[in-house]
Enzyme design. Structure first.
Site, PDB file in Angstrom:
ATOM      1  N   ASP A  66      -1.827   9.149  -0.658  1.00 36.82           N
ATOM      2  CA  ASP A  66      -2.749  10.191  -0.139  1.00 36.82           C
ATOM      3  C   ASP A  66      -2.540   9.815   1.340  1.00 36.82           C
ATOM      4  O   ASP A  66      -2.699   8.046   1.660  1.00 36.82           O
ATOM      5  CB  ASP A  66      -3.869  10.032  -0.806  1.00 36.82           C
ATOM      6  CG  ASP A  66      -4.075  10.912  -1.778  1.00 36.82           C
ATOM      7  OD1 ASP A  66      -2.982  11.533  -1.846  1.00 36.82           O
ATOM      8  OD2 ASP A  66      -5.318  10.651  -2.605  1.00 36.82           O
ATOM      9  N   TYR A 130       0.174  -0.206  -8.499  1.00 37.19           N
ATOM     10  CA  TYR A 130      -0.998  -0.554  -7.638  1.00 37.19           C
ATOM     11  C   TYR A 130      -1.673  -1.474  -7.951  1.00 37.19           C
ATOM     12  O   TYR A 130      -2.201  -1.770  -8.798  1.00 37.19           O
ATOM     13  CB  TYR A 130      -1.556   0.900  -7.912  1.00 37.19           C
ATOM     14  CG  TYR A 130      -1.033   2.331  -7.215  1.00 37.19           C
ATOM     15  CD1 TYR A 130      -0.836   2.363  -6.280  1.00 37.19           C
ATOM     16  CD2 TYR A 130      -0.067   3.319  -8.407  1.00 37.19           C
ATOM     17  CE1 TYR A 130       0.117   3.969  -5.435  1.00 37.19           C
ATOM     18  CE2 TYR A 130       0.685   4.258  -7.609  1.00 37.19           C
ATOM     19  CZ  TYR A 130       0.897   4.523  -6.527  1.00 37.19           C
ATOM     20  OH  TYR A 130       1.093   5.590  -6.721  1.00 37.19           O
TER      21      TYR A 130
END
EC number: 5.4.99.-
Length: 303
Positions: A66, A130
């Site tokens: 994002d 992540y």
């Protein structure tokens, strides 16, 4: 490894690893049309135009991030067909050429590899990791060192209950329906994912930050590994674990939230901000040592 079009030139497929600081971008994906927002992919494809390929070069991104999310190492595949029957670029030459023509300083191509013509950067990935960075003890934004801004989530609390967070994280491990941690209305064939690893550990400030600047701050790293994640799953899991660390939730409540499978529950108000999140690595089992895993020293853990 390649196909031979009628023109006599060779179309070669490459896997490229690249990194970026996501602050200035509307995510990694290209923004098409007349919108002013720009994705990382827009800059990569603009640089690829200078390769003078027979067909326009399009990047197929492995992992979409994002706006504001960073990547230590993302991946993509692309096809390049040189003109006049010229042989394919050596991978190292391709990577150097892309970097030469990249117009944004916050993007860099790390490495490139030749791959088979049917290789797919998104579908072939076997592992994605992540990293989420937190900083506690920051009561005002101006207390955060310049070289840490937009690179971590700042919290006014002086500390987090790491033991409670680690206990809560155990409830997320394994194969589950993660509907409770996906954005409501996100269309996916299945909300079932397997979380292979989740860790909560002390972190450290960037080496560019002086000891005096970071004296009152404490840094924390959360890491999540899976083959794939739901949309905003990592940021929602992070927010819930932070709530546990702050004492707003008990570790057992994380299990209750997970088992609710409710994407519209009250916990959905908790979403960690984008700027603390980094895509750390994308691995491909069939490439062996070719998979590129990078971790900047400023993002490492103590011990």
């Amino acid at each position: 490894m390649s196909s031979a079009p009628a023109s006599g030139s060779v179309r070669a497929r490459y896997l490229v690893y690249f990194q970026y600081v996501g602050t200035d971008f509307n995510g990694v994906a290209a923004v098409r049309g007349t919108q002013r927002a720009v994705g990382v992919q827009n800059y990569l494809e603009e640089a690829a135009e200078r390769l003078n390929s027979v067909e326009p070069v399009r990047f197929t991104i492995s992992s979409r991030t994002d706006a504001g999310v960073h990547a230590l190492s993302n991946a993509a595949h692309l096809d390049v067909q040189r003109r006049s029957g010229r042989p394919p670029f050596p991978p190292e030459v391709l990577a150097e050429a892309l970097n030469t023509h990249l117009r944004h300083p916050a993007i860099r191509v790390l490495r490139a590899f030749r791959v088979p013509s049917d290789f797919h950067a998104r579908h072939a990935a076997t592992s994605r990791t992540y990293l989420y960075r937190l900083a506690t003890g920051c009561h005002r934004r101006d207390e955060l060192p310049v070289f840490e801004r937009n690179l971590c989530w700042t919290l006014p609390a002086d500390c987090l209950d790491m033991v409670a967070m680690q206990e809560a994280a155990q409830h997320l491990l394994g194969t589950h329906d993660f509907s409770a941690f996906q954005s409501a209305g996100s269309p996916v064939p299945s909300p079932v994912r397997t979380l292979r690893r989740v860790s909560v550990s002390p972190g450290q400030a960037s080496p560019l930050v002086t000891p005096e600047e970071s004296r009152k701050l404490r840094f924390w790293n959360l890491e999540f590994e899976s083959q794939s994640f739901l949309y905003r799953q990592v940021r929602r899991m992070t927010a819930v674990l932070v709530a546990v660390g702050l004492g707003a939730l008990a570790p057992a409540q994380v299990k209750t939230i997970l088992e609710s499978q409710d994407p519209l529950g009250k916990h959905q108000t908790r979403v960690a901000p984008a700027h603390g999140l980094f895509l750390k690595s994308v691995l491909y089992g069939n490439l062996g040592a070719a998979s590129c895993t990078l971790q900047g020293p400023q993002f490492g853990s103590h011990g």
